[in-house]
Write a protein that holds these residues in place. Structure first.
Motif, PDB file in Angstrom:
ATOM      1  N   GLY A 293      39.154  22.810  54.820  1.00 29.82           N
ATOM      2  CA  GLY A 293      39.457  22.729  53.541  1.00 29.82           C
ATOM      3  C   GLY A 293      39.688  21.371  52.848  1.00 29.82           C
ATOM      4  O   GLY A 293      40.063  21.484  51.539  1.00 29.82           O
ATOM      5  N   THR A 294      39.320  20.422  53.346  1.00 28.01           N
ATOM      6  CA  THR A 294      39.265  19.113  52.809  1.00 28.01           C
ATOM      7  C   THR A 294      37.769  18.469  52.676  1.00 28.01           C
ATOM      8  O   THR A 294      36.978  18.695  53.685  1.00 28.01           O
ATOM      9  CB  THR A 294      40.010  18.108  53.682  1.00 28.01           C
ATOM     10  N   LEU A 295      37.573  18.119  51.425  1.00 29.13           N
ATOM     11  CA  LEU A 295      36.289  17.608  51.175  1.00 29.13           C
ATOM     12  C   LEU A 295      35.980  16.163  51.463  1.00 29.13           C
ATOM     13  O   LEU A 295      36.916  15.448  51.259  1.00 29.13           O
ATOM     14  CB  LEU A 295      35.925  17.963  49.566  1.00 29.13           C
ATOM     15  N   PHE A 296      34.920  16.191  52.144  1.00 27.63           N
ATOM     16  CA  PHE A 296      34.471  14.822  52.755  1.00 27.63           C
ATOM     17  C   PHE A 296      32.873  14.392  52.195  1.00 27.63           C
ATOM     18  O   PHE A 296      32.100  15.500  51.873  1.00 27.63           O
ATOM     19  CB  PHE A 296      34.502  14.708  53.906  1.00 27.63           C
ATOM     20  N   ASN A 297      32.514  13.173  51.744  1.00 27.74           N
ATOM     21  CA  ASN A 297      31.078  13.006  51.421  1.00 27.74           C
ATOM     22  C   ASN A 297      30.602  12.137  52.327  1.00 27.74           C
ATOM     23  O   ASN A 297      30.756  10.955  52.603  1.00 27.74           O
ATOM     24  CB  ASN A 297      31.227  12.184  49.902  1.00 27.74           C
ATOM     25  N   VAL A 298      29.874  12.658  53.437  1.00 28.94           N
ATOM     26  CA  VAL A 298      29.356  11.849  54.471  1.00 28.94           C
ATOM     27  C   VAL A 298      28.000  11.316  54.428  1.00 28.94           C
ATOM     28  O   VAL A 298      27.170  12.162  53.844  1.00 28.94           O
ATOM     29  CB  VAL A 298      29.824  12.659  55.716  1.00 28.94           C
ATOM     30  N   PRO A 299      27.499  10.147  54.818  1.00 24.67           N
ATOM     31  CA  PRO A 299      26.110   9.811  54.824  1.00 24.67           C
ATOM     32  C   PRO A 299      25.508  10.746  55.832  1.00 24.67           C
ATOM     33  O   PRO A 299      25.559  10.915  57.123  1.00 24.67           O
ATOM     34  CB  PRO A 299      26.316   8.350  55.259  1.00 24.67           C
ATOM     35  N   THR A 300      24.190  11.184  55.295  1.00 29.83           N
ATOM     36  CA  THR A 300      23.507  12.117  56.016  1.00 29.83           C
ATOM     37  C   THR A 300      23.050  11.480  57.362  1.00 29.83           C
ATOM     38  O   THR A 300      23.101  12.209  58.658  1.00 29.83           O
ATOM     39  CB  THR A 300      22.343  12.647  55.439  1.00 29.83           C
ATOM     40  N   ARG A 301      22.668  10.243  57.500  1.00 30.35           N
ATOM     41  CA  ARG A 301      22.197   9.544  58.774  1.00 30.35           C
ATOM     42  C   ARG A 301      23.232   9.363  59.859  1.00 30.35           C
ATOM     43  O   ARG A 301      22.840   8.912  60.953  1.00 30.35           O
ATOM     44  CB  ARG A 301      21.376   8.467  58.405  1.00 30.35           C
ATOM     45  N   ALA A 302      24.577   9.373  59.203  1.00 29.55           N
ATOM     46  CA  ALA A 302      25.562   8.846  59.901  1.00 29.55           C
ATOM     47  C   ALA A 302      26.060  10.226  61.065  1.00 29.55           C
ATOM     48  O   ALA A 302      26.649  10.150  62.101  1.00 29.55           O
ATOM     49  CB  ALA A 302      26.744   8.571  59.359  1.00 29.55           C
ATOM     50  N   VAL A 303      25.474  11.617  60.579  1.00 30.07           N
ATOM     51  CA  VAL A 303      25.912  12.504  61.418  1.00 30.07           C
ATOM     52  C   VAL A 303      25.043  12.753  62.603  1.00 30.07           C
ATOM     53  O   VAL A 303      24.020  12.329  62.705  1.00 30.07           O
ATOM     54  CB  VAL A 303      25.482  13.780  60.657  1.00 30.07           C
ATOM     55  N   ARG A 304      25.779  12.610  63.858  1.00 29.29           N
ATOM     56  CA  ARG A 304      25.562  12.474  65.061  1.00 29.29           C
ATOM     57  C   ARG A 304      24.620  13.791  65.759  1.00 29.29           C
ATOM     58  O   ARG A 304      23.857  13.478  66.668  1.00 29.29           O
ATOM     59  CB  ARG A 304      26.172  12.059  66.155  1.00 29.29           C
TER      60      ARG A 304
ATOM     61  N   SER B  34      28.615   8.059  63.387  1.00 31.84           N
ATOM     62  CA  SER B  34      28.879   7.096  63.815  1.00 31.84           C
ATOM     63  C   SER B  34      28.646   5.762  62.764  1.00 31.84           C
ATOM     64  O   SER B  34      27.545   6.108  61.903  1.00 31.84           O
ATOM     65  CB  SER B  34      27.970   6.831  65.024  1.00 31.84           C
ATOM     66  N   PHE B  35      28.945   4.570  62.886  1.00 29.22           N
ATOM     67  CA  PHE B  35      28.767   3.603  61.827  1.00 29.22           C
ATOM     68  C   PHE B  35      28.855   2.177  62.596  1.00 29.22           C
ATOM     69  O   PHE B  35      29.387   2.059  63.713  1.00 29.22           O
ATOM     70  CB  PHE B  35      29.952   3.382  60.873  1.00 29.22           C
ATOM     71  N   LEU B  36      27.815   1.296  62.082  1.00 28.14           N
ATOM     72  CA  LEU B  36      27.804   0.000  62.654  1.00 28.14           C
ATOM     73  C   LEU B  36      29.069  -0.799  62.469  1.00 28.14           C
ATOM     74  O   LEU B  36      29.813  -0.696  61.296  1.00 28.14           O
ATOM     75  CB  LEU B  36      26.515  -0.855  62.212  1.00 28.14           C
ATOM     76  N   TYR B  37      29.373  -1.594  63.223  1.00 23.33           N
ATOM     77  CA  TYR B  37      30.565  -2.363  62.998  1.00 23.33           C
ATOM     78  C   TYR B  37      30.261  -3.949  63.415  1.00 23.33           C
ATOM     79  O   TYR B  37      29.469  -4.210  64.087  1.00 23.33           O
ATOM     80  CB  TYR B  37      31.795  -2.058  64.003  1.00 23.33           C
ATOM     81  N   PRO B  38      30.594  -4.697  62.556  1.00 25.42           N
ATOM     82  CA  PRO B  38      31.684  -4.687  61.384  1.00 25.42           C
ATOM     83  C   PRO B  38      31.194  -4.207  59.918  1.00 25.42           C
ATOM     84  O   PRO B  38      31.933  -4.168  59.049  1.00 25.42           O
ATOM     85  CB  PRO B  38      32.434  -5.993  61.346  1.00 25.42           C
ATOM     86  N   SER B  39      29.864  -4.138  59.852  1.00 22.68           N
ATOM     87  CA  SER B  39      29.403  -3.802  58.568  1.00 22.68           C
ATOM     88  C   SER B  39      29.622  -2.401  57.923  1.00 22.68           C
ATOM     89  O   SER B  39      29.703  -2.078  56.762  1.00 22.68           O
ATOM     90  CB  SER B  39      27.732  -3.971  58.532  1.00 22.68           C
ATOM     91  N   LEU B  40      29.894  -1.411  58.847  1.00 20.17           N
ATOM     92  CA  LEU B  40      29.891  -0.048  58.496  1.00 20.17           C
ATOM     93  C   LEU B  40      28.912   0.769  57.907  1.00 20.17           C
ATOM     94  O   LEU B  40      28.810   1.554  57.218  1.00 20.17           O
ATOM     95  CB  LEU B  40      31.440  -0.040  57.735  1.00 20.17           C
ATOM     96  N   GLU B  41      27.654   0.159  58.124  1.00 16.17           N
ATOM     97  CA  GLU B  41      26.413   0.638  57.636  1.00 16.17           C
ATOM     98  C   GLU B  41      26.174   1.805  58.549  1.00 16.17           C
ATOM     99  O   GLU B  41      26.489   1.777  59.739  1.00 16.17           O
ATOM    100  CB  GLU B  41      25.351  -0.363  57.505  1.00 16.17           C
ATOM    101  N   VAL B  42      25.330   2.581  58.059  1.00 16.50           N
ATOM    102  CA  VAL B  42      24.704   3.862  58.713  1.00 16.50           C
ATOM    103  C   VAL B  42      23.785   3.171  59.385  1.00 16.50           C
ATOM    104  O   VAL B  42      22.977   2.484  59.486  1.00 16.50           O
ATOM    105  CB  VAL B  42      24.194   4.955  57.951  1.00 16.50           C
ATOM    106  N   PRO B  43      23.725   3.626  61.154  1.00 16.38           N
ATOM    107  CA  PRO B  43      22.668   3.053  61.896  1.00 16.38           C
ATOM    108  C   PRO B  43      21.434   3.742  61.542  1.00 16.38           C
ATOM    109  O   PRO B  43      21.118   4.770  61.180  1.00 16.38           O
ATOM    110  CB  PRO B  43      23.248   3.891  63.396  1.00 16.38           C
ATOM    111  N   GLU B  44      20.585   3.029  62.312  1.00 16.59           N
ATOM    112  CA  GLU B  44      18.988   3.367  62.128  1.00 16.59           C
ATOM    113  C   GLU B  44      18.954   4.519  62.805  1.00 16.59           C
ATOM    114  O   GLU B  44      19.273   4.591  64.061  1.00 16.59           O
ATOM    115  CB  GLU B  44      18.023   2.139  62.388  1.00 16.59           C
ATOM    116  N   PRO B  45      17.734   5.519  62.654  1.00 11.74           N
ATOM    117  CA  PRO B  45      17.449   6.564  63.479  1.00 11.74           C
ATOM    118  C   PRO B  45      17.064   6.087  64.896  1.00 11.74           C
ATOM    119  O   PRO B  45      16.187   5.242  64.934  1.00 11.74           O
ATOM    120  CB  PRO B  45      16.528   7.445  62.940  1.00 11.74           C
ATOM    121  N   SER B  46      17.554   6.544  65.953  1.00 14.01           N
ATOM    122  CA  SER B  46      16.970   6.192  67.407  1.00 14.01           C
ATOM    123  C   SER B  46      16.189   7.430  67.772  1.00 14.01           C
ATOM    124  O   SER B  46      16.370   8.533  67.401  1.00 14.01           O
ATOM    125  CB  SER B  46      18.175   5.677  68.181  1.00 14.01           C
ATOM    126  N   ARG B  47      15.830   7.424  69.012  1.00  9.46           N
ATOM    127  CA  ARG B  47      15.048   8.348  69.774  1.00  9.46           C
ATOM    128  C   ARG B  47      16.026   9.577  70.216  1.00  9.46           C
ATOM    129  O   ARG B  47      15.559  10.788  70.350  1.00  9.46           O
ATOM    130  CB  ARG B  47      14.238   7.865  71.124  1.00  9.46           C
TER     131      ARG B  47
END
Length: 234
Positions: free
Chosen positions: A62-73, A89-102
């Motif tokens: 019941g709690t609303l979140f706004n998540v980056p699509t490419r961060a969903v594992r 998942s997020f890159l550290y320390p930048s907290l950017e969204v990881p690039e898609p992997s295989r």
């Protein structure tokens, strides 16, 4: 009589045919009108192709979140709306969204050792279970060794006793900035830490390498930033 009967029959047949002609004409006109209206109202543009949005609004507990699509594992979690759990998942320390992997887009979490450059976040509905801060105050102390190790940087460590549910782990705590992390010890694989916090109907569970505690203040700040980013305006 026969001639009169035949004549009457022909007249009746012509009368019936005469009645059918206007009806058929009316039906034809009506069908033509419907076809014309449908042609005029039919869209003449090509529909735009579906584009994966940058962020997804999801409701967890019941709690609303706004998540980056490419961060969903996990692939099946990559949609908006109510969900029981979302793994990110997020890159550290930048907290950017990881690039898609295989491995991206699979239907199950990756069963591999977490990369050293990533922090993992799980959003899950808690269903009124014991809150993380209450667990740290009332449950963990029952299983901890009495001795505590005070670090020079303000982080306190206490080991869990052997034979307890948390055997082989240590508890790290600090008051400012606030941090509570339960960490496994280095063995065949590097130790990992888990830190939890509650927001309304959802629990946020952060996982990161134990080695990052050498800069625990930066890790605590990163978790605060991620929490704020995932909540967004509310």
């Amino acid at each position: 009589m026969t001639l009169l009967a035949a004549h009457s029959a022909r007249r009746g047949l012509r009368r019936r045919h005469g009645n059918l002609v206007p009806i058929a004409s009316a039906c034809g006109l009506a069908a033509g009108a419907v076809a014309l209206v449908a042609w005029l109202l039919w869209p003449t543009f090509e529909p735009e192709k579906s584009i994966d949005p940058t962020r997804l609004p999801v409701s967890v507990g019941g709690t609303l979140f706004n998540v980056p699509t490419r961060a969903v594992r996990i692939k099946v979690q990559r949609h908006s709306g109510p969900q029981e759990r979302v793994d990110l998942s997020f890159l550290y320390p930048s907290l950017e969204v990881p690039e898609p992997s295989r491995h991206a887009g699979t239907d199950a979490p990756q069963q591999v050792v977490p990369p050293i450059d990533r922090i993992f976040v799980s959003l899950s509905a808690h269903h009124d279970s014991l809150a993380p801060d209450i667990r740290a105050r009332t449950i963990y102390p029952r299983y901890l060794e009495k001795a505590a190790t005070q670090g020079d940087d303000g982080l306190t460590m206490r080991a869990f006793r052997d034979g307890t549910p948390y055997s082989g782990e240590d508890l790290f705590m600090s008051g400012s900035p606030a941090l509570v992390a339960r960490c496994s010890r280095d063995a065949a694989t590097p130790g990992t830490c888990m830190s939890e916090r509650r927001i309304d109907g959802a629990d946020l569970t952060f996982r990161f390498p134990r080695s990052w505690l050498a800069q625990w203040r930066e890790v605590a700040a990163a978790m605060d930033r991620l929490t704020a980013q995932l909540r967004g305006p509310h």
